[in-house]
Write a protein that holds these residues in place. Structure first.
Motif, mmCIF file in Angstrom:
data_model
loop_
_atom_site.group_PDB
_atom_site.id
_atom_site.type_symbol
_atom_site.label_atom_id
_atom_site.label_comp_id
_atom_site.label_asym_id
_atom_site.label_seq_id
_atom_site.Cartn_x
_atom_site.Cartn_y
_atom_site.Cartn_z
ATOM 1 N N LYS A 80 25.671 22.346 -23.826
ATOM 2 C CA LYS A 80 26.271 22.435 -22.502
ATOM 3 C C LYS A 80 25.228 22.850 -21.480
ATOM 4 N N LYS A 81 25.343 22.299 -20.283
ATOM 5 C CA LYS A 81 24.373 22.608 -19.240
ATOM 6 C C LYS A 81 24.376 24.089 -18.894
ATOM 7 N N GLU A 82 25.543 24.727 -18.964
ATOM 8 C CA GLU A 82 25.579 26.156 -18.655
ATOM 9 C C GLU A 82 24.777 26.949 -19.683
ATOM 10 N N ASP A 83 24.771 26.495 -20.934
ATOM 11 C CA ASP A 83 23.970 27.177 -21.952
ATOM 12 C C ASP A 83 22.482 26.970 -21.711
ATOM 13 N N VAL A 84 22.113 25.768 -21.272
ATOM 14 C CA VAL A 84 20.707 25.502 -20.949
ATOM 15 C C VAL A 84 20.238 26.456 -19.861
ATOM 16 N N VAL A 85 21.043 26.606 -18.808
ATOM 17 C CA VAL A 85 20.686 27.499 -17.703
ATOM 18 C C VAL A 85 20.591 28.945 -18.188
ATOM 19 N N LEU A 86 21.569 29.387 -18.959
ATOM 20 C CA LEU A 86 21.562 30.769 -19.451
ATOM 21 C C LEU A 86 20.366 31.033 -20.364
ATOM 22 N N ALA A 135 16.330 30.846 -7.891
ATOM 23 C CA ALA A 135 17.562 30.137 -7.539
ATOM 24 C C ALA A 135 17.326 28.649 -7.338
ATOM 25 N N GLY A 136 16.170 28.273 -6.800
ATOM 26 C CA GLY A 136 15.905 26.875 -6.506
ATOM 27 C C GLY A 136 15.714 25.985 -7.716
ATOM 28 N N LEU A 137 15.596 26.574 -8.905
ATOM 29 C CA LEU A 137 15.352 25.775 -10.102
ATOM 30 C C LEU A 137 16.624 25.271 -10.772
ATOM 31 N N VAL A 138 17.769 25.856 -10.444
ATOM 32 C CA VAL A 138 18.997 25.501 -11.166
ATOM 33 C C VAL A 138 19.354 24.037 -10.950
ATOM 34 N N GLY A 139 19.209 23.558 -9.732
ATOM 35 C CA GLY A 139 19.495 22.149 -9.464
ATOM 36 C C GLY A 139 18.589 21.231 -10.253
ATOM 37 N N GLU A 140 17.302 21.603 -10.401
ATOM 38 C CA GLU A 140 16.371 20.809 -11.212
ATOM 39 C C GLU A 140 16.832 20.753 -12.665
ATOM 40 N N ILE A 141 17.329 21.870 -13.164
ATOM 41 C CA ILE A 141 17.707 21.965 -14.572
ATOM 42 C C ILE A 141 18.927 21.106 -14.883
ATOM 43 N N VAL A 142 19.949 21.184 -14.020
ATOM 44 C CA VAL A 142 21.206 20.481 -14.314
ATOM 45 C C VAL A 142 21.255 19.098 -13.664
ATOM 46 N N GLY A 143 20.305 18.792 -12.793
ATOM 47 C CA GLY A 143 20.229 17.457 -12.212
ATOM 48 C C GLY A 143 21.099 17.218 -10.998
ATOM 49 N N SER A 144 21.712 18.263 -10.443
ATOM 50 C CA SER A 144 22.576 18.098 -9.279
ATOM 51 C C SER A 144 22.700 19.433 -8.557
ATOM 52 N N MET A 158 9.947 22.202 -20.092
ATOM 53 C CA MET A 158 11.173 21.738 -20.756
ATOM 54 C C MET A 158 11.545 20.347 -20.255
ATOM 55 N N LYS A 159 11.442 20.137 -18.932
ATOM 56 C CA LYS A 159 11.758 18.828 -18.357
ATOM 57 C C LYS A 159 10.779 17.753 -18.838
ATOM 58 N N MET A 160 9.570 18.151 -19.206
ATOM 59 C CA MET A 160 8.572 17.209 -19.696
ATOM 60 C C MET A 160 8.710 16.927 -21.197
ATOM 61 N N GLY A 161 9.715 17.533 -21.824
ATOM 62 C CA GLY A 161 9.943 17.289 -23.246
ATOM 63 C C GLY A 161 9.110 18.134 -24.173
ATOM 64 N N ILE A 162 8.534 19.207 -23.666
ATOM 65 C CA ILE A 162 7.702 20.101 -24.468
ATOM 66 C C ILE A 162 8.591 21.170 -25.093
ATOM 67 N N GLU A 163 8.326 21.507 -26.361
ATOM 68 C CA GLU A 163 9.124 22.510 -27.056
ATOM 69 C C GLU A 163 8.769 23.898 -26.522
ATOM 70 N N ILE A 164 9.777 24.680 -26.097
ATOM 71 C CA ILE A 164 9.507 25.999 -25.531
ATOM 72 C C ILE A 164 10.213 27.129 -26.275
ATOM 73 N N PHE A 165 11.229 26.816 -27.092
ATOM 74 C CA PHE A 165 11.990 27.871 -27.748
ATOM 75 C C PHE A 165 11.403 28.213 -29.120
ATOM 76 N N GLN A 166 11.548 29.469 -29.522
ATOM 77 C CA GLN A 166 10.822 29.977 -30.684
ATOM 78 C C GLN A 166 11.174 29.281 -31.983
ATOM 79 N N SER A 167 12.417 28.864 -32.153
ATOM 80 C CA SER A 167 12.792 28.198 -33.403
ATOM 81 C C SER A 167 12.143 26.825 -33.535
ATOM 82 N N GLN A 168 11.577 26.308 -32.436
ATOM 83 C CA GLN A 168 10.969 24.976 -32.435
ATOM 84 C C GLN A 168 9.451 25.038 -32.616
#
Length: 355
Positions: free
Chosen positions: A2-8, A19-28, A108-118
């Motif tokens: 879910k997009k809300e989970d991505v943001v969180l 604040a200005g990055l949220v629109g980039e993350i969810v696309g709207s 993340m938007k470029m498809g690079i792995e950023i989370f520790q489990s990855q």
């Protein structure tokens, strides 16, 4: 997811998400506004709006929710005294979190792995992760040694064959201590060696836009000589504007065969190649103009090209279309600029290795 989970999740690893990055993350932007309103109302996040910076931080309910669902990825960032778990109110410290956050989101938007489990664990140094590119933020590795805690680096990006120490200058020249950043490079190369690689570390500098590249290229270090200027700490300083069309530059930095494929394509523009090992130009075009490949925006290379053009008073610059105006201004009227269409280059790169 879910997009809300991505943001969180991005708020969690950022500590405070601009604040200005949220629109980039969810696309709207419209959906972003509605989502933030709901997350605030349900007490998952709080708003921090002081000192000219607006951002979002997690509340206790948001932290509990994320640890229940994504503990493997987020426990490090939401536990103990780590900076992202105890966001400070000082503008300078908040701005540092914003600088780091911009890098997390862009990669993340470029498809690079950023989370520790990855990503491979850092206990064995910077290990190769196969064909995936992975990014480690500074909080993930700076606790291992005091030697690099003064570095301005935001993190280290690992590709299949290269390590990039990542900086985010935003729209202001960052503080720069040559001795400290030399230590950062040395430490990174040691970690790569421990992880089984023998590659040097280069530098990748993110900025808000293409225009700011001019300020970095023309910088003299400021009155106190404590601001960034192009130096010899790294052999290569690649400038990447934090914009969507810069994805093509990231593709070239992340994948060596794509970089080689583009160079082979551009070589068809060179009528008389230069064979000298350390030549700055690629040779001469059909009009007997020296030709220079500048599409990678390697700042040390750009400085050398400008110096040589100053001597020879002629030359042809090859670059991507969104880079053209800035490079025209930097090199001056005596050069010709040939623009590569970004969309066509991206299409060309998405084809197979042998096409």
């Amino acid at each position: 997811m879910k997009k809300e989970d991505v943001v969180l999740r991005l708020i969690a690893i950022s500590g405070e998400l601009p604040a200005g990055l949220v629109g980039e993350i969810v696309g709207s932007e419209t959906y972003a506004a509605a989502l933030i309103t709901r997350l605030k109302k349900e007490h998952y996040i709080s708003v921090r709006n002081a000192g000219g910076f607006k951002g979002y931080a997690l509340r206790s309910k948001g932290k509990r929710y994320l640890l229940e669902k994504y503990e493997d990825d987020l426990f490090f960032f939401l536990s103990g005294s780590v900076q992202t778990n105890h966001v400070k109110s000082e503008p300078e410290k908040r701005l540092r979190l914003h600088r780091m956050s911009e890098v997390w989101v862009f990669f993340m938007k470029m498809g690079i792995e950023i989370f520790q489990s990855q990503k491979p664990d850092l206990g064995n140094g910077f290990e190769k992760s196969g064909k995936k590119a992975v990014y480690y933020g500074s909080l993930e590795y700076k606790e291992t040694t005091d030697a690099i805690k003064g570095s301005r680096a935001c993190g280290v990006l690992l590709t299949g064959d290269t390590a990039y120490v990542v900086y985010n200058t935003m729209a202001k020249r960052m503080k720069w201590a040559k001795k400290m950043e030399t230590t950062m490079r040395t430490w990174t190369e040691r970690m790569v060696l421990i992880g089984g690689g023998l590659r040097r570390a280069d530098s990748l500098i993110l900025g808000d836009n293409m225009e700011f590249l001019l300020e970095l290229l023309n910088s003299d270090g400021g009155v106190r000589k404590n601001l960034y200027q192009v130096d010899d700490v790294y052999e290569h300083y690649y400038y990447i504007p934090r914009t969507d069309n810069a994805k093509v530059q990231m593709e070239l930095l992340l994948t060596s065969w794509k970089r080689e494929k583009i160079k082979n394509l551009l070589a068809t523009l060179v009528k008389y190649p230069r064979r000298k090992q350390y030549a700055i130009s690629e040779g001469f075009d059909k009009d007997m103009q020296l030709i220079y490949f500048c599409h990678e925006l390697d700042m040390r290379h750009l400085c050398r090209v400008k110096q040589e053009i100053g001597w020879k008073q002629q030359g042809t610059i090859i670059c991507l279309d969104y880079q053209a105006n800035t490079l025209r201004e930097y090199f001056g009227r005596e050069v010709r600029v040939r623009e590569l269409n970004t969309d066509k280059i991206m299409e060309y790169l998405t084809k197979g290795r042998d096409e």
